[in-house]
Design an enzyme around this catalytic site. Structure first.
Site, PDB file in Angstrom:
ATOM      1  N   ASP A   1       3.916   0.126  -0.351  1.00  0.00           N
ATOM      2  CA  ASP A   1       2.800  -0.539  -1.005  1.00  0.00           C
ATOM      3  C   ASP A   1       3.313  -1.163  -2.280  1.00  0.00           C
ATOM      4  O   ASP A   1       4.330  -0.737  -2.792  1.00  0.00           O
ATOM      5  CB  ASP A   1       1.787   0.524  -1.435  1.00  0.00           C
ATOM      6  CG  ASP A   1       0.765   0.722  -0.359  1.00  0.00           C
ATOM      7  OD1 ASP A   1       0.904   0.051   0.649  1.00  0.00           O
ATOM      8  OD2 ASP A   1      -0.140   1.547  -0.522  1.00  0.00           O
TER       9      ASP A   1
ATOM     10  N   THR B   1       0.991  -1.829  -5.204  1.00  0.00           N
ATOM     11  CA  THR B   1       0.287  -1.290  -6.355  1.00  0.00           C
ATOM     12  C   THR B   1       0.555   0.196  -6.529  1.00  0.00           C
ATOM     13  O   THR B   1       0.336   0.974  -5.615  1.00  0.00           O
ATOM     14  CB  THR B   1      -1.223  -1.499  -6.165  1.00  0.00           C
ATOM     15  OG1 THR B   1      -1.403  -2.827  -5.728  1.00  0.00           O
ATOM     16  CG2 THR B   1      -1.949  -1.268  -7.453  1.00  0.00           C
TER      17      THR B   1
END
Length: 1228
Positions: A475, A477
């Site tokens: 990912d 974030t």
């Protein structure tokens, strides 16, 4: 007061209907929670009026919650119980000892020892007067015959040693595991309102009457009734097996159950049942969860090892591995079991030790290797015994021509027992019992140390799989970036500001819309708290993007909390919460005059399409046409995105009174004709340590890919900052839409070869949905473009990442930002949410692999030497030069101690300099083979020289051809001592497996290693000098000792010579310990194996002939059993299980069971739990226990009896799900 509270408790038992303290009793609440939907609503209205009535009866306020005073809390705990399910007592040490004693080899030894003991006490009437042959002649003077019992006793003693060590290991492992458990439990928190304050408390502290805040991604920790909710959807599949998400609302269905997952929306509930009284708890008590039992697989693996040598045992006990396969496939069927909800209680995270997907790569290779070694050992020992017996018989009865005298029988038997013991010793040395031990120790040690590196490992084998990882899908974030969002650019009132503007430059009318919109249209659970330390940054609680917006409002000198106090959550008319489909969130307020105003925020490119006006510098709205929009995208959004900013659009819409109330369910209509207020650019800075970590990954041959929901430009900017994209590389960055278009054919089906064209170059996948992530992971794993199967690690934090985390070989969940659902699906939890911790996990994983290889290199050298010495010695001199007890001691050094010493080597950075091994890399590389054979040659040369010429070299009496109970000789003591010394020095050689020259490098970093080598040396001195008869040793003088040590030291010098020979020259060396290759398997078997992920080795070796025979047998048996099951009136589950004890879910899971499902296809859910994630519980304690105490009554039929488990003919065969009998599912 105390008195009063006591009477309250008494009443609650005696007269449950008017509880002394509270307006409703435990029983009422329990019966309320057993209802569903409309019935529950009716019951609440009938008994309590409404939810507020319930709250007042429970003495709690829907707004302020409980007072939080300890006295009140304790009273509630006494009246309604605590929120935790009592775990089962751990296995006692004695139980573990008993388990260790089940080891086949040990049993053989015990029998041999007892027979030998018995015979040594038997004095033949006068065997001396008769001549019982040369070999028996000159037997023992008086003193010696007395000592005949010692050998038997010594064998028993060493057996006891081995058993205690094994049991202690298992015990400490269990203890460690429970430690890990409790740590996970303490970390699990849930948000409740107490005294008007929103605070997170540990799940176990929740009491009845608490007001809990629930939001997207939560796993509900207790039963409750909804007080207020927005758009709440719950996945109740863990309790009901229904895969559809259930809408919860005050009007229709306000009952929330523990162990279910919040899939959308948010709200508040009042807790009505906790712990054993909650729905999950009730099911648990039915299943006797309180006595759940967790046998870790290693305990079994050890027995498996020996069992594999005994084929008949094999039949009763399909090898651990197949059963795991069966599990892998039954994952889906088990889904409806209520059991995985135990996780809700946070207490019972027992499952972490059950292996996830299939058997791990390493175990596969080890099992196969152990089977091969075991077979070889069995053959060798059998040949040894046969040769000894034949030589003895020929010599006594034919060469000397003696008749078989009756009085001589016991003497002959004594000889035979001696031969048998020698055979067993060969076997004992040949079988590497240390292997499972080494794996366990290595993994347990790694897991413990990985805690310090912020990796909380939930499935042991994930640790080792990580070492083989070839791809990481991360990912953006929070993993690659700091997850501290901040608004840095704004486009508002026709102007673009590169930093947050002063409040006075923004028109007041726009300012009001902006601040109210931000305050109301962010989840009320999101807030900005003052820093913990003076001068620190403000703490961001809740959704980070929303935190950035609230921070923006604060930068504009506005107080969002004041607005929230004015418009509390109860006053919000309707909330459309954020989800991955909408990609926006909207909140509707009702104005005093009956008109409505809706505030929206969301991804700018999506929301701008819904806007038809935009606010200008004067505060007026002007028309916003598609061409203006394209202009805006080019002028504002793309430049922001290319700097790595996430762009969010804030907008609003008014619904005038004249139009009447809009149709709130028609989302498309509602979410249109918006007026754009402003566009903000939010920055999430890259974590400073990430670029370095990514560089390490790339150097280690691991491709890092970024999968994010952000837009392409932002993603590309961040990927470049991190070093995922390098200038001049040939790579792909695409959006989810484009990705989907490329991988699907005309019919819209996904094609593997299309994915294969994309993934090798793909580095960034932007605007991706959870399904894209799952598709990508699956595509990479199933791909056959590259010769090695890719091993993929995935990071995720949201509920929607569940499927991808499950599918990946190793799933990492975020410990801080992650939702419970993500943690559930993961193998490892990153406690600091940091990408660089993943690199540490890779290092530890490779270290585990190397540790096992080091151990193997050491162990196999000893095995080869000891077996050959015992075998040839026995054949030539009719007596093994290494006695049974000595062999057991050597076995102890090389198995237990060496596994401790070599498995606890700390990892070094150099592990990251090589490429991953891949799944087919043999355990024993050619370099290792060279080392093993090279050292074996050296050791054998020395030992045979000592054996056949030692008496001349040292000028001592020869120990060869000694009579039956002869005293130990110096000669054989020297042989034994030199042998052990060589092992000790070779243990140092074994520290390096890639042909490095400096074997001492970093040796002092490993205290365990140093202390074990030193300790072994000391014990060896004691054994030789004072061991006497039991160890068949005599004391040696200092000169002899120096020679022994010198010969041992020669191992190190010889090691240098070996490493000088280039491996590439030695073409004849074979590697060993592969996984089974596809080519070696006949076609028809391949077809059966197709639906297995991994080919099982031990299993294949034993399977070929049994298939057809068992096909028929099992069908008949199963059908009989099904008939019985339905016929039986006694209990619905009678006849489904043989009443034989299966002490644990592990056993339960791992027997090749069949599942008979109803015909509808199973829809995989987000939380499609693996079979073994379903709470390890002993299924007993059925409400009506049937006569045979069957500890495993399958209570999965709690709900509707959809899935029955059948367990055809346990003793029959290890039937893999791949075997033809698997068609049983279809036939029934």
């Amino acid at each position: 007061m105390a008195n009063n509270s006591y009477s309250g408790v008494k009443n609650s038992v005696a007269e449950p209907n008017h509880d002394g303290e509270f307006g409703c009793s435990l029983k009422e609440l329990r019966s309320l929670m057993e209802l569903r939907g409309a019935e529950g609503l009716y019951k609440i209205q009938e008994s309590f009026g409404d939810v507020n009535g319930l709250c007042s009866r429970l003495k709690t306020s829907p707004v302020d919650g409980l007072s939080g005073q300890p006295l009140d809390i304790d009273k509630r705990k006494e009246a309604f119980g605590q929120n935790f399910i009592p775990p089962k007592k751990p296995k006692t040490f004695l139980q573990l000892v008993w388990e260790a004693l089940q080891d086949v080899t040990l049993i053989i030894l015990e029998v041999a020892a007892i027979v030998s003991l018995g015979l040594s006490f038997y004095k033949p009437p006068d065997s001396e007067s008769k001549n019982c042959g040369k070999a028996a002649g000159g037997v023992e003077d008086e003193g010696e015959s007395e000592a005949g019992w010692i050998e038997g006793a010594a064998i028993l003693l060493s057996v006891i040693c081995v058993v205690l060590v094994t049991a202690f290991n298992d015990w400490s492992k269990e203890k460690q595991f429970r430690g890990l458990q409790s740590r996970i439990e303490q970390e699990q928190k849930f948000t409740v309102v107490r005294g008007g304050q929103v605070i997170p408390i540990p799940v176990a502290e929740i009491v009845v009457g608490d007001i809990a805040q629930i939001k997207y991604g939560d796993l509900l920790p207790a039963d409750g009734v909804l007080i207020q909710g927005n758009d709440l959807k719950i996945d109740e599949s863990s309790l009901t097996g229904e895969s559809d998400h259930v809408k919860k609302s005050l009007e229709k269905d306000p009952l929330l159950l523990s162990g279910t997952h919040v899939m959308e929306g948010s709200g508040k509930m009042v807790v009505t049942a906790v712990g054993v009284n909650s729905q999950t708890g009730i099911i648990f008590t039915l299943l006797g969860a309180a006595e759940d039992d967790e046998d870790e697989e290693e305990e079994k693996k050890k027995k498996e090892k020996e069992k594999k040598k005994e084929k008949k045992n094999k039949k009763q006990d399909g090898s651990v591995e197949n059963r795991k396969k069966a599990k892998a496939q039954d994952g889906a069927a088990m889904e409806m079991q209520p059991l995985n909800s135990d996780e809700a209680e946070g207490e019972e995270k027992r499952k972490s030790n059950l292996p996830k997907k299939e058997k791990s790569v390493l175990q596969g290779k080890l099992t196969k290797l152990a089977v091969q070694i075991g077979k070889a050992g069995l053959v060798m020992s059998a040949i040894t015994v046969i040769i000894l017996v034949v030589l003895f018989v020929v010599d006594t009865f034919w060469v000397q021509g003696l008749p078989w005298e009756k009085e001589c029988t016991p003497v002959y038997i004594q000889f035979f027992v001696k031969f048998f013991i020698i055979g067993v010793t060969v076997l004992v040395v040949a079988v590497p019992e240390g292997l499972p031990l080494a794996v366990t120790i290595s993994l347990a040690y790694s897991v413990k140390k990985m805690m310090k590196d912020n990796n909380l490992v939930r499935h042991l084998d994930a640790c080792e799989t990580m070492g083989n990882a070839t791809a990481i899908c991360s990912d953006k974030t929070g993993t690659l970036t700091m997850n501290r969002m901040k608004v840095v650019q704004v486009n508002i009132a026709d102007k673009h500001y590169k930093k947050v503007p002063e409040p006075d430059v923004i028109p007041a009318s726009i300012m009001d819309l902006l601040t109210v919109g931000i305050s109301v249209n962010c989840a009320y659970t999101t807030k900005i708290m003052p820093p913990e330390k003076e001068g620190g940054l403000n703490r961001q609680v809740g959704n980070k993007t929303e935190c950035a917006l609230l921070g923006f409002a604060m930068d504009l000198k506005k107080d969002y909390q004041a607005i929230r106090n004015e418009i509390p959550e109860e006053k919000l008319y309707k909330v459309y919460t954020f989800n991955s489909v909408r990609k926006s969130m909207s909140t509707v307020l009702k104005n005093a005059d009956g008109s409505f105003r809706m505030f929206s925020k969301g991804a700018s490119e999506i929301l701008l399409k819904k806007c038809f006006k935009i606010l200008t510098a004067t505060g007026e709205a002007k028309v916003f046409r598609p061409r203006d929009r394209d202009d805006m995208v080019k002028r504002v959004i793309e430049p922001m995105a290319s700097e790595g900013l996430r762009t969010i659009c804030l907008a609003y819409r008014d619904f005038p009174v004249s139009e009447g109330e809009p149709d709130w369910d028609n989302e498309n209509e509602i979410l249109s004709r918006l007026t754009c207020v402003c566009i903000v650019g939010i920055e999430d800075p890259v974590r400073p340590e990430v670029p370095d970590a990514i560089k390490k990954c790339q150097r280690a041959g691991i491709t890092v890919r970024m999968v994010t929901g952000d837009n392409l430009n932002t993603a590309r900017a961040i990927a470049t900052k991190c070093g995922i994209l390098q200038v001049g590389d040939d790579f792909l960055c695409i959006e989810g839409k484009e990705f989907n278009r490329r991988i699907r054919n005309e019919k819209g089906e996904i094609e593997q070869e299309r994915i294969d064209k994309i993934w090798p170059k793909l580095r960034v996948l932007a605007r991706s949905s959870p399904t894209d992530k799952h598709t990508l992971v699956k595509g990479i794993i199933d791909s056959t473009v590259v010769e090695q199967r890719q091993v993929v690690a995935v990071t995720g934090d949201g509920t929607n990442d569940g499927p991808a985390l499950k599918k990946a070989d190793v799933g990492f969940a975020m410990g801080i930002a992650g939702t419970d659902v993500a943690k559930e699906a993961s193998d490892i939890i990153l406690t600091d949410d940091n990408f660089s911790s993943i690199v540490k996990a890779v290092m530890w994983g490779r270290n585990v692999y190397d540790s096992i290889s080091k151990f193997l290199q050491f162990q196999l050298t000893v095995n080869v030497v000891a077996v050959i010495v015992a075998f040839t010695g026995a054949c030539i001199t009719q007596d093994s030069p290494l006695k049974a007890v000595q062999m057991l001691w050597v076995n102890l050094i090389m198995d237990t101690f060496a596994s401790l010493a070599l498995a606890t080597e700390p990892p070094t950075e150099s592990l990251l300099l090589r490429k991953p091994y891949g799944r087919n890399k043999p355990l024993i590389s050619r370099t290792m083979m060279k080392n093993i054979l090279g050292h074996a040659v050296y050791q054998l040369t020395i030992i045979f020289t000592l054996l056949f010429a030692g008496e001349k070299i040292f000028d001592i009496d020869s120990g060869r051809n000694a009579p039956l109970h002869a005293p130990p000789s110096e000669h054989y003591t020297i042989v034994f001592n030199t042998f052990v010394m060589m092992q000790l020095f070779n243990e140092i050689n074994a520290r390096k497996i890639h042909g490095e020259r400096n074997v001492f490098e970093g040796i002092f970093n490993n205290l365990i290693f140093c202390s074990i080598v030193f300790g072994t040396f000391v014990i060896q001195i004691v054994i030789v000098q004072f061991g006497g008869k039991p160890f068949s040793c005599v004391g040696l003088n200092i000169e002899q000792w120096l020679w022994c040590v010198f010969l041992g030291f020669g191992c190190l010098l010889w090691g240098q010579i070996i490493s000088s020979i280039p491996t590439s020259r030695l073409k004849f060396l074979k590697t060993a310990g592969h996984g089974t290759q596809k080519e070696e398997i006949p076609d028809e078997e391949l077809e059966e194996l197709d639906d297995l992920d991994e080919i099982d080795h031990a299993e294949r070796e034993l399977r070929r002939g049994q298939i057809l025979w068992f096909r028929g047998l099992n069908r008949i048996q199963t059908q009989i059993r099904v008939v019985n099951a339905f016929r039986s009136s006694l209990s619905p589950y009678e006849g489904l299980e043989k009443p034989e004890s299966r002490s644990s879910i592990h056993n339960f899971m791992t027997h090749p069971e069949f599942r008979i499902e109803d015909s509808e296809p199973h829809i995989p859910l987000i939380d499609d739990t693996d079979a073994e994630d379903d709470a390890p519980t002993k299924r007993n304690a059925t409400p009506t226990p049937p006569p045979p105490p069957s500890p495993n009554q399958n209570n999965n039929a709690v709900d509707s009896g959809i899935h029955l488990f059948l367990d055809p003919s346990k003793p029959a065969t290890p039937s893999t799900p791949g075997s033809p009998m698997h068609s049983l599912e279809t036939s029934l």
